[in-house]
Design an enzyme around this catalytic site. Structure first.
Site: not given
Ligand code: HPA
Length: 270
Positions: A28, A59, A81, A83-84, A111, A209-210, A233, A245
């Site tokens: 990401s 993406h 992903h 979750y898609e 990310a 998430m990947s 973050n 996001h």
């Molecule tokens: N959690 C899950 N996935 C992420 C995060 C997060 O804080 N930041 C970037 N991808």
């Protein structure tokens, strides 16, 4: 599934005969890297028959073939992903496909949220190991004998050799490098503070998430794997800030020059 993979490979081979040594997956906000290489071919995911196409903003969905310095690479500019809504076997199809195109090495980036309280947004974390037990294994279902064994060893998912290459590259580039364990959760929601405490209790340093599923599928087929998380973050509950996001993309943008420098150096030396 193997039949589907072969069909996808055929589809790609109709468009390019490029032979990559290394596969690179851009996370990401990190997709820009592909625009700066010596591009020889581009294949849109939507032009590959049966290929899962990503829907996330930020993406792109394409394979970029070309050279980083003199190294022939195939880059996934945008990933799929779980979750898609895809089956886990479809989520890892692109990574497997890169292996079938000839890439012996796979470099994963993403990310991620920082779980380790010593991490700061903008840090890079070399992935030393992973926890994938919170998502279904991509290897569930009939084993693809052509790719690997039923019960593959996962004691060195992230190659110790490549970890050393990343350490050295970061040092040479003067870039601070954190190290740690990546935890994959399904998303698409960010975690609760309690879930982040759980990740920390498990021994996790970053959450996302990947990646872990792709690393597992790649190891199953014998690819040599390495990975870097961009800590965009602090994970939920560490600071009082709400997660979104936009912050993920802004941080990824802010560090993109260093990211390009580091990734280029690693690819040249791996
Ligand atoms: N959690 C899950 N996935 C992420 C995060 C997060 O804080 N930041 C970037 N991808």
């Amino acid at each position: 599934m193997y039949h589907k993979l072969k069909k996808c490979l055929e589809s790609v081979r109709k468009k390019t005969d490029f032979q990559p040594e290394t596969g690179l997956v851009l996370g990401s906000g990190l997709g820009d890297f592909a625009d700066g290489i010596d591009i020889r071919d581009v294949v849109e995911y939507s032009d590959i028959e049966g290929f899962p196409v990503s829907t996330v903003k930020g993406h792109k969905g394409r394979f970029v073939f070309g050279y980083v310095d003199s190294v022939p690479v195939v880059i996934m500019q945008g990933r799929v992903h779980y979750y898609e809504g895809y089956a886990m076997s479809d989520v890892v199809l692109p990574a497997r496909l890169m292996g079938m195109m000839g890439a012996k090495k796979l470099f994963l980036t993403n990310a991620a949220g920082g779980v380790n309280e010593n991490f700061r947004p903008g840090d890079f974390m070399m992935i030393t190991d992973q926890i994938a037990t919170a998502v279904p294994s991509p290897l569930i279902g009939p084993n693809i004998e052509e790719l690997g064994s039923r019960f593959p060893d996962m004691s060195e998912v992230y190659s110790l050799r490549l970890q050393e290459v990343i350490r050295r590259s970061a040092q040479e580039c003067g870039i601070r490098l954190q190290e740690g364990v990546y935890v994959q959760l399904t998303g698409p929601n960010y975690e609760t503070p309690a879930e982040i405490r759980m990740c920390r209790g498990w021994g996790g340093d970053a959450v996302g998430m990947s990646t872990a599923c792709e690393a597992m599928a790649a190891r199953h087929m014998g690819m040599e794997v390495c990975g870097i998380s961009c800590i965009t973050n602090l994970a939920a509950g560490i600071s009082s800030e709400k997660l979104d996001h936009k912050e993920v993309q802004e941080t990824a943008d802010r560090v993109s020059a260093d990211f390009k420098k580091l990734v280029t150096r690693v690819i040249m030396d791996m």
